[in-house]
Design a protein around this motif. Structure first.
Motif, short mmCIF file in Angstrom:
data_model
loop_
_atom_site.label_atom_id
_atom_site.label_comp_id
_atom_site.label_asym_id
_atom_site.label_seq_id
_atom_site.Cartn_x
_atom_site.Cartn_y
_atom_site.Cartn_z
N THR A 11 -7.85 4.55 -2.38
CA THR A 11 -7.27 3.61 -3.32
C THR A 11 -6.14 2.85 -2.66
O THR A 11 -5.25 3.43 -2.04
CB THR A 11 -6.74 4.35 -4.57
OG1 THR A 11 -7.84 5.05 -5.17
CG2 THR A 11 -6.14 3.38 -5.58
N ASN A 13 -2.77 0.90 -2.21
CA ASN A 13 -1.46 0.98 -2.87
C ASN A 13 -0.83 -0.38 -3.06
O ASN A 13 0.09 -0.54 -3.82
CB ASN A 13 -0.51 1.94 -2.14
CG ASN A 13 -0.19 1.51 -0.72
OD1 ASN A 13 -0.43 0.39 -0.32
ND2 ASN A 13 0.34 2.43 0.05
N HIS A 14 -1.33 -1.41 -2.37
CA HIS A 14 -0.78 -2.76 -2.55
C HIS A 14 -1.79 -3.85 -2.27
O HIS A 14 -1.44 -5.02 -2.17
CB HIS A 14 0.48 -2.96 -1.70
CG HIS A 14 0.29 -2.73 -0.24
ND1 HIS A 14 -0.43 -3.55 0.57
CD2 HIS A 14 0.76 -1.74 0.56
CE1 HIS A 14 -0.41 -3.08 1.81
NE2 HIS A 14 0.30 -1.98 1.82
N TYR A 35 -5.09 -4.84 -5.60
CA TYR A 35 -4.00 -3.90 -5.89
C TYR A 35 -4.55 -2.73 -6.70
O TYR A 35 -5.19 -2.92 -7.73
CB TYR A 35 -2.92 -4.66 -6.66
CG TYR A 35 -1.74 -3.85 -7.09
CD1 TYR A 35 -0.78 -3.49 -6.16
CD2 TYR A 35 -1.56 -3.49 -8.42
CE1 TYR A 35 0.34 -2.76 -6.56
CE2 TYR A 35 -0.45 -2.77 -8.82
CZ TYR A 35 0.49 -2.40 -7.88
OH TYR A 35 1.59 -1.68 -8.27
N HIS A 36 -4.37 -1.52 -6.20
CA HIS A 36 -4.82 -0.27 -6.81
C HIS A 36 -6.34 -0.18 -6.96
O HIS A 36 -6.83 0.60 -7.77
CB HIS A 36 -4.14 0.00 -8.15
CG HIS A 36 -2.72 0.45 -7.98
ND1 HIS A 36 -2.08 1.18 -8.94
CD2 HIS A 36 -1.83 0.30 -6.99
CE1 HIS A 36 -0.85 1.45 -8.53
NE2 HIS A 36 -0.68 0.91 -7.35
N THR A 38 -9.96 1.04 -5.92
CA THR A 38 -10.57 2.15 -5.19
C THR A 38 -11.87 1.66 -4.56
O THR A 38 -12.70 1.03 -5.24
CB THR A 38 -10.85 3.33 -6.12
OG1 THR A 38 -9.60 3.78 -6.67
CG2 THR A 38 -11.49 4.49 -5.37
N TYR A 77 -3.25 4.72 -0.18
CA TYR A 77 -2.44 5.92 -0.39
C TYR A 77 -2.75 7.00 0.63
O TYR A 77 -1.86 7.71 1.08
CB TYR A 77 -2.65 6.48 -1.81
CG TYR A 77 -1.96 5.67 -2.87
CD1 TYR A 77 -0.59 5.70 -3.00
CD2 TYR A 77 -2.69 4.85 -3.72
CE1 TYR A 77 0.05 4.96 -3.97
CE2 TYR A 77 -2.06 4.10 -4.70
CZ TYR A 77 -0.68 4.16 -4.82
OH TYR A 77 -0.05 3.41 -5.76
N THR A 82 -3.95 7.64 -6.82
CA THR A 82 -4.53 6.37 -7.25
C THR A 82 -3.49 5.45 -7.88
O THR A 82 -3.82 4.36 -8.33
CB THR A 82 -5.68 6.61 -8.25
OG1 THR A 82 -5.17 7.35 -9.36
CG2 THR A 82 -6.82 7.37 -7.59
N SER A 83 -2.24 5.90 -7.93
CA SER A 83 -1.14 5.07 -8.43
C SER A 83 0.17 5.71 -8.01
O SER A 83 0.18 6.83 -7.49
CB SER A 83 -1.20 4.93 -9.95
OG SER A 83 -0.98 6.18 -10.56
N SER A 86 4.27 3.92 -2.86
CA SER A 86 3.61 4.06 -1.57
C SER A 86 4.09 5.33 -0.88
O SER A 86 5.19 5.81 -1.14
CB SER A 86 3.95 2.86 -0.68
OG SER A 86 3.43 1.68 -1.25
#
Length: 98
Positions: A11, A13-14, A35-36, A38, A77, A82-83, A86
């Protein structure tokens, strides 16, 4: 023991760019990873060094990249999250080498 998966979930992270040439972060630019978002990755390889010193890249298996594009692992990540904020894990070592 079950066989190892052929792809691994990672996933972003940015978000991040994708490229056909991981050694130069160049070649043909592919669709960006959101962004985010997967995605499924096939393998990891050392290539172009990002500004913070990370040289790990993932081959992106998911469509529309279809194993033809790479993205630097710095944008993910790399630890199953998944959120959230960082982290400092540079690559997911569960992903096999290319």
């Amino acid at each position: 023991m079950p066989p190892a998966p052929s792809t691994y979930s990672e996933t972003s992270n940015h978000g991040g760019h994708t490229w056909t040439n991981y050694q130069t972060a160049g070649g043909t630019r592919g669709p960006d990873i959101g962004y985010h978002q997967t995605v499924q990755v096939t393998c990891r390889v050392r290539g172009y060094v990002t500004p913070n010193g990370n040289d790990w890249w993932y081959r992106i298996a998911s469509s529309p990249w279809n194993d033809a594009y790479y993205s630097d692992a710095d944008g993910f990540y790399n630890n199953g999250q998944t959120s959230g904020p960082s982290n400092t894990v540079w690559v997911d070592t569960r992903v096999p080498l290319c």
